[in-house]
Structures are given as structure tokens and as C-alpha cells.
Design an enzyme around this catalytic site. Structure first.
Site, PDB file in Angstrom:
ATOM      1  N   GLU A  48       0.826  -1.220   0.000  1.00 28.81           N
ATOM      2  CA  GLU A  48       0.000   0.000   0.000  1.00 28.81           C
ATOM      3  C   GLU A  48       0.858   1.267   0.000  1.00 28.81           C
ATOM      4  O   GLU A  48       0.540   2.238  -0.683  1.00 28.81           O
ATOM      5  CB  GLU A  48      -0.948   0.016   1.208  1.00 28.81           C
ATOM      6  CG  GLU A  48      -2.135  -0.930   1.081  1.00 28.81           C
ATOM      7  CD  GLU A  48      -1.768  -2.386   1.346  1.00 28.81           C
ATOM      8  OE1 GLU A  48      -0.689  -2.643   1.921  1.00 28.81           O
ATOM      9  OE2 GLU A  48      -2.557  -3.272   0.970  1.00 28.81           O
TER      10      GLU A  48
ATOM     11  N   HIS B  70     -12.866  -5.496   6.812  1.00 24.39           N
ATOM     12  CA  HIS B  70     -13.430  -5.079   5.522  1.00 24.39           C
ATOM     13  C   HIS B  70     -14.666  -4.233   5.780  1.00 24.39           C
ATOM     14  O   HIS B  70     -15.609  -4.250   5.018  1.00 24.39           O
ATOM     15  CB  HIS B  70     -13.777  -6.283   4.643  1.00 24.39           C
ATOM     16  CG  HIS B  70     -12.596  -7.168   4.374  1.00 24.39           C
ATOM     17  ND1 HIS B  70     -12.174  -8.107   5.272  1.00 24.39           N
ATOM     18  CD2 HIS B  70     -11.753  -7.226   3.329  1.00 24.39           C
ATOM     19  CE1 HIS B  70     -11.103  -8.721   4.795  1.00 24.39           C
ATOM     20  NE2 HIS B  70     -10.821  -8.212   3.611  1.00 24.39           N
TER      21      HIS B  70
END
Ligand SMILES: Cc1ncc(C[n+]2csc(CCOP(=O)(O)OP(=O)(O)O)c2C)c(N)n1
Lengths: 353, 352
Positions: free
Chosen positions: B53, B121
Site C-alpha cells: 500500500e 473489511h
């Protein structure tokens, strides 16, 4: 930027400190290099004085890295935009900037956070340069992030190679900061099979963080050894020897331009005034590349000692004049804080939405 | 009608063919998957990055410095947190360089609960996003807005964070995207990769799409009314609309604003509505302490104090370390229809 006081033991000097007599460069080039190294050193010492006389909040810079920084500056395909090399430097880049053409006045304005400071408009520390005309992207304080940013400019260059673009991306940073994950990111992204990047990944190893020694934290002999696992070409270069630096950088850059592939090179350098003003900015006993090169040039009769002294005097005078000038200039206004949050000074203040 | 995932894909297609987008990248963004929500399927400039990321955000910043245009994705906003310092830098590059380098990048990331995504999530990122000065932040709740906001984000010379409500990615819109075939099946056959079998030779057939932009900073009134105002964005938006519809059936007309942009935000729209209704509820699903809705409620309180008929309210996610997987846990953590209705009934009943 660091504020911690370094409690430093005598610094361990890098291993290779002698100027190689086997290698040489044209005399004019050597003269030019010495000129720039002296100019850069005089500037750094002036910046330290500016700090010590209370005209600046902070000093950090690159005295001890002149051999590397000047060589790099001379070999850059200099200019603005994608057809030229991109530079992602850290806070010891004054020698490179001086070589690219930055004036002493500019560096002092930044150090004194004047409104006239072109790099940051009085917003950032000494040494945090930004010069789009030479693709010197903004130098920022968080360590190692520049290794990640370099991926992006190298990607942009890579896609233009089929059209003949041979520009490369150059990134610099310290040895201690190579422990950050962004250093590993640069190795991974630069070596994706079939998508290798034209990146010159460099480390200036002065064997110190602020007060933490390299040997106490790093099991790898050289930081650049880590690149070997990615099949990236590596080099370890005596960063105190301007001739070795010049020839080394030239040959690594040639390889990157030709192949489009990365190189990871480590330069062993000195840290002559400690980490920054936070640990006093006082002179330390380490090998000094400037007088060493000066001696060689005089010994080889490329210049006389009188000619060399003239250079020191000329730059000393320029630095004093520049400091006087910057001291007389205004700081940024309070109202200017809202400038340049968004492009075109689009309003960013929620009170005015 | 297109789903939000298809709408984003179509916008990115316009981006890479007409607006100069050179790179659409992130984890599993390229072929064969085209993104975990398929929002990047069939795009010529979409590619897979390493699972890094920080590398993704940093590479986007470098592309921005080089003047190329990219749309980078963080696969789930739950994994964006280790990039915060890089996001801060993208936001301050123009300012710190005294206007010398702008940062024309788009970062998109799915946000919020509602897909039974458990602890990692279901995160929201809007409150933190609004603490990244220098960015513009958008969050669509319909496919048409998703399309229009993406085109505006791509064209904006500043960094734009594009928050995609996970739970709405597969929801179909009520308005056609200009150029979109009216028939859902036709669109699917054109731009959805085959679910089964070999995708290696599959190519999308893009409809002739028109440029349609939603100006960043402009909200939308989705329901008109004069008894109270609900301001929301993202996943909770359709719920707020439903609450307004249910109340209308009972004879109470409340106004609903889809903010669409979190920064800059449409204060003039909020102000006009709250001045009219005197009552306001801000709804979002990020955790409630130091929540973006609190900023809006604070502003409504200080600027509209003498026009208010009730204290402004904020309904947000509970201040919990995560969203638990079991539906009971999720429902107890983030606002649902009943919660919004409950707050609205209390708000409407309040008398000064
Ligand atoms: C991410 C981050 N962590 C910590 C610091 C504080 N800091 C500034 S310089 C420095 C030491 C860096 O050492 P090295 O990378 O070897 O470079 P050198 O300064 O010796 O050239 C530290 C810890 C910082 N600026 N950024």
C-alpha cells in the site's frame, strides 16, 4: 526533522578515504569540481553560522558529502519535465543543488524562512529544497518516503523509453533510514520482471542515524547488498573521493540509461558537523573530502594554492553578502498561510464554503 | 441501469481514453480480475501492483510529480492506514513547495460496512480523510454520481480521495449514465468480463459515453421537505432516503441532502435547508468520536443557532475497535434504517 540531542561517541570514519591516484579526470573538470565543492562547503558553514547567530531555527545539511553531491550534480541530465532526470533528494543535498545552479542567496533565504524563499516560501526547514526547473521534487522531512515517490517518476520515464527517452530517476538517502519499509518498496517496484525501472537508488552511508550507529542496527555489510536479492546491479563507492564518485556515478548512470534497469549504489561519506543543529552542528574529526581534493589538485599542479585560496575568499564574500541580503528581507505574511492549499488558490477555508 | 462498479469502470474508461489517465493501478486492479469489486475490469491502462500500500500511494505521488495522471486504488480502506503520512504529504506538496508542485492524483478505496466484511473489511475512512488538508474528498451514493464525480476527480489538479461505499458497489442506479445502453443485459454483455472460462482474449466493448461531471463541493437534495433536514453520504444515503419516504407517507416532509463531497462541502446547501427546517440530523457510519458529522453539527450550532428549533444531532458508528462479523454485532455498531428513523422521530418531536 530531528530534535533529539545526539550523544555521540567519536564517529567511525568510513573505511575508504584516500583519493585514488589511478583514476583521473580532465583538468578543467577537476577544477570545476573543486570550485563547486568549496562553494558548497562555504555555503554550509555560512548556514551553520546563520543558525548559530540566531537567524534560523534549525540547520541541517551536507558538509562531508561534497565529493558525492557535486559529482552527482554534474552528471544529471538537468532540466524540467519528463525528458530530464528526476531527483528525489534528502536534507543533505546542498552540494548537488549548488552544482545545479542554486544561488547561495536561495539557500540562505530558505534557512532564514523568508517570504523570498523559492523552495517553500518560509514554510520549511533548511535544506528542504524544491526546484521544478531541475526536477528537484520537494525534499520532505519524513525519512525514506522519497524512495517510494521515485517509483512514480521512474514509471513515467519507463513508458517513454520506446520513444527514445533516456532520462532516469535518482534517489538519495541515509543509511539509517534504509531500515524504513519504503526502501524495500523501491527495490521491489524497481525490479518487477519485465517492468524494471530506470532508477538510481543511492544511499549515503555516514554510519550514523542521529546518535545510533550503523553497526548497532544493521547486520548487512552494505545497505546496497540488499538489492542483490532482487537481481539489481549494485555498487559501493568511496563517497569521499570526487574522482571515484564521478566515474562511478557516470558508469552506473550509463548502465541505467542504456538498459532501463535500476542500480543500487552505496556511497561511503563523512558527517563533518554531526547530524544537525540539534546535536550542536560542531566540527567532528572525520575525513574531509574538500581539503583532500584541494591538496591533490595543488600537488598535481592543476591549480596553485593562491588560486584555491581565491576561491575560498570569493565564496566567503558571496556568502556574507547573501546572508546580509536575506536578513534584510521580510518573512511571509500571516495571510499567506491559506495560499497554495489548492491549485489556483481555490478556497480551502471551510469558513468560506 | 449500471451498478456503481460499472459506472466507475465506465468513468475510468473515459478517463484513460479522453482525459489522459495513464495508470489505473493497485492490488488485483489489472487483468484478469479487474479489481475485487470489478470496478477496473477491461481497462487498457489498469495494472496489478505489488501488494504494498505504501508503494501504491508513493508511486501515485511520483506519477503526480512527473505530471502523469493516475488513479490508484487501495483495495479496502481498512488497509490504507499505513499510508497516512504519505497521504498527508500528497495533501501538502503544493503548499510545502510554495505552489511549485501540484499533486494531480486520484486515490480510490472501498469504505464502510454492509457486506458482512468483519473487522477488516468494514472500516470507514471519512473522518480521517477530512483530517488530510489539501485533499478533496468525495463519496458517491449512486452510479450516476459515481461516474460524474470520478470524471471531476480525474480532471482536478489537486489530490482527490474517492471513497467507494462497498455496500453500494453492486446496487443499480435509477438514472442512466449519458451514453449507457438502456438495457442492463446489453451493458453487461459489453463491459463485464465472463465470470467463467478464459478471460485472456476478452475485451470490453465500451458504449459511446458522454462526459458528465458532478462538481466537487456540490451536494444534492434527494428529498424535499420543510420539517427537518437529514445530511448524509455514502452507504447510509439510501437509508436516509427511505426514512424520508416513510415519513412522507405519514405526512411529514423532511429534506434529505446527499453531500457527495466531504471537502470542500456544500455548506450553502446545508445552511439553506437547515434555515428552512430548523432541525438537522447528520448521518454517517464512521466512529462517532471526532466524527466529520460533529464538525458539521458544530458549524450548524454556531452559525445557525438562532434559527434552530432543536439541537443538531449526529448519528454515527459506535466508538468501537471494529465491526463484528455476526449481524447482531454489525447492526449494533453502525447506523441502520431503524436507528435513523428513531433519531428522526425524536428530532421531529422536539419542541423548543
Ligand atoms: C520517518 C522519520 N523518522 C524519524 C525521523 C527523525 N530523523 C531525522 S534524520 C534521522 C536520522 C537519519 O539517519 P540516516 O538515514 O543515516 O541519514 P543521515 O542523517 O545520517 O544522513 C532521524 C531519526 C524522521 N525525520 N522521519
Amino acid at each position: 526533522m530531528p530534535v533529539a540531542m545526539a550523544k555521540s561517541k567519536p564517529a567511525v570514519a568510513p573505511k575508504s578515504v584516500t583519493i585514488s591516484n589511478k583514476m583521473t579526470l580532465p583538468k578543467e573538470l577537476q577544477k570545476n569540481m573543486l570550485d563547486l565543492m568549496i562553494k558548497s562547503r562555504v555555503l554550509e558553514e555560512r548556514l551553520i553560522k546563520v543558525y548559530k547567530t540566531g537567524d534560523s531555527f534549525f540547520w541541517i545539511g551536507g558538509p562531508g558529502e561534497e565529493a558525492f553531491g557535486v559529482s552527482l550534480g554534474l552528471l544529471i541530465n538537468k532540466g524540467q519535465g519528463i525528458d530530464h532526470d528526476f531527483l528525489h533528494l534528502h536534507y543533505r543535498a546542498s552540494p548537488t543543488l549548488v552544482t545545479l545552479g542554486m544561488s547561495m542567496l536561495d539557500a540562505i533565504r530558505l534557512t532564514m524562512n523568508r517570504a523570498t524563499d523559492v523552495s517553500t516560501g518560509g514554510r520549511n526547514f533548511c535544506g528542504h529544497y524544491c526546484y521544478p526547473q531541475w526536477n528537484v521534487t520537494p525534499i520532505t522531512s519524513p525519512l525514506t518516503v522519497q524512495y517510494g515517490f521515485a517509483i512514480g517518476t521512474a514509471l513515467a520515464q519507463r513508458r517513454r523509453r520506446p520513444k527514445g527517452n533516456r532520462a532516469i530517476t535518482i534517489v538519495t538517502g541515509g543509511d539509517a533510514a534504509s531500515a524504513e519499509g519504503d526502501f524495500a518498496s523501491s527495490l521491489i517496484w524497481a525490479s518487477r520482471p519485465g517492468n524494471e525501472l530506470p532508477m538510481f537508488i543511492t544511499i549515503q552511508n555516514n554510519r550514523w542515524g542521529i546518535s545510533t550507529s550503523y553497526d548497532s542496527q544493521h547486520g548487512e555489510k552494505h545497505v546496497s547488498d540488499r538489492a542483490k536479492a532482487f537481481n539489481i546491479r549494485t555498487a559501493v563507492i568511496n563517497g569521499n573521493d570526487p574522482i571515484e564518485c564521478y566515474l562511478g556515478i557516470q558508469s552506473e548512470m550509463d548502465y541505467i540509461r542504456r538498459s532501463g534497469k535500476p542500480v543500487c549504489a552505496e556511497f561511503e561519506v563523512s558527517r563533518l558537523f554531526g547530524h544537525s543543529s540539534a546535536d550542536g552542528a560542531n566540527r567532528r574529526q572525520e575525513h574531509d573530502p574538500v581539503p583532500a581534493f584541494e591538496k591533490r589538485i595543488i600537488d598535481q599542479k592543476i591549480m596553485t594554492s593562491a588560486q584555491v585560496k581565491e576561491l575560498w575568499d570569493k565564496y566567503e564574500e558571496e556568502s556574507v553578502r547573501a546572508a546580509d541580503q536575506a536578513r534584510s528581507e521580510a518573512g511571509p505574511t500571516r495571510e499567506s498561510v491559506w495560499e497554495n492549499v489548492y491549485v489556483g488558490n481555490e478556497n480551502a477555508d471551510w469558513r468560506k464554503f | 441501469m449500471a451498478s456503481m462498479a460499472q459506472a466507475i469502470r465506465m468513468a475510468l474508461h473515459v478517463g484513460e481514453t479522453k482525459l489522459g489517465v495513464t495508470d489505473i493501478f493497485g492490488e488485483d486492479v489489472g487483468a484478469p480480475l479487474g479489481g475485487v469489486f470489478t470496478a477496473t475490469q477491461g481497462l487498457k491502462n489498469a495494472w496489478n501492483s505489488p501488494l504494498d500500500e505504501r508503494g501504491i500511494i508513493a508511486a501515485a505521488i511520483g506519477l503526480g510529480l512527473a505530471g502523469d495522471r493516475c488513479v490508484a486504488e487501495i483495495q479496502f480502506c481498512d488497509y490504507i492506514f499505513n499510508t497516512i503520512d504519505l497521504l498527508k504529504m500528497a495533501g501538502n506538496t503544493l503548499w510545502a513547495s510554495n505552489g511549485q508542485y501540484n499533486m494531480p492524483i486520484v486515490v480510490m478505496t472501498p469504505v464502510g460496512a454492509g457486506i458482512r466484511g468483519s473487522i477488516y473489511h468494514s472500516h470507514s475512512f471519512d473522518a480521517l480523510a477530512t483530517r488530510l488538508p489539501g485533499w478533496k474528498i468525495v463519496c458517491p451514493s449512486t452510479p450516476l454520481d459515481a461516474y460524474g464525480l470520478m470524471l471531476s476527480a480525474i480532471e482536478d489538479p489537486n489530490p482527490v480521495l474517492y471513497l467507494k461505499p462497498k455496500a453500494l458497489m453492486r446496487v443499480r442506479g435509477e438514472e442512466l449514465i449519458p451514453g449507457e445502453p438502456a438495457d442492463e443485459k446489453t451493458l453487461k454483455a459489453m463491459i463485464d468480463a465472463p465470470v467463467q472460462g478464459d478471460r485472456s482474449s476478452w475485451k470490453a466493448k465500451w458504449p459511446e459515453l458522454e462526459e458528465y461531471k458532478v462538481r466537487i463541493g456540490e451536494g444534492k437534495i434527494t428529498r424535499e421537505g420543510d420539517k427537518a433536514t437529514i445530511v448524509s453520504y455514502g452507504r447510509t444515503m439510501p437509508l436516509c432516503n427511505r426514512v424520508a419516504d416513510m415519513l412522507r407517507e405519514e405526512g411529514t416532509a423532511v429534506e434529505v441532502i446527499d453531500l457527495r463531497s466531504l471537502y470542500p462541502y456544500d455548506w450553502q446547501m446545508i445552511k439553506a435547508s437547515v434555515s428552512k427546517t430548523g432541525k438537522v440530523l447528520f448521518v454517517n457510519e464512521d466512529t462517532e468520536v471526532t466524527n466529520f458529522g460533529e464538525h458539521l453539527a458544530y458549524r450548524a450550532t454556531t452559525e445557525l443557532f438562532y434559527e434552530l428549533m432543536a439541537r443538531p444531532r449526529v448519528l454515527a458508528g459506535k466508538n468501537l475497535p471494529g465491526i463484528g462479523l455476526h449481524p447482531n454485532l454489525e447492526e449494533a455498531s453502525v447506523p441502520h434504517l431503524e436507528d435513523i428513523m428513531h433519531e428522526m422521530r425524536e428530532l421531529l418531536a422536539e419542541v423548543p
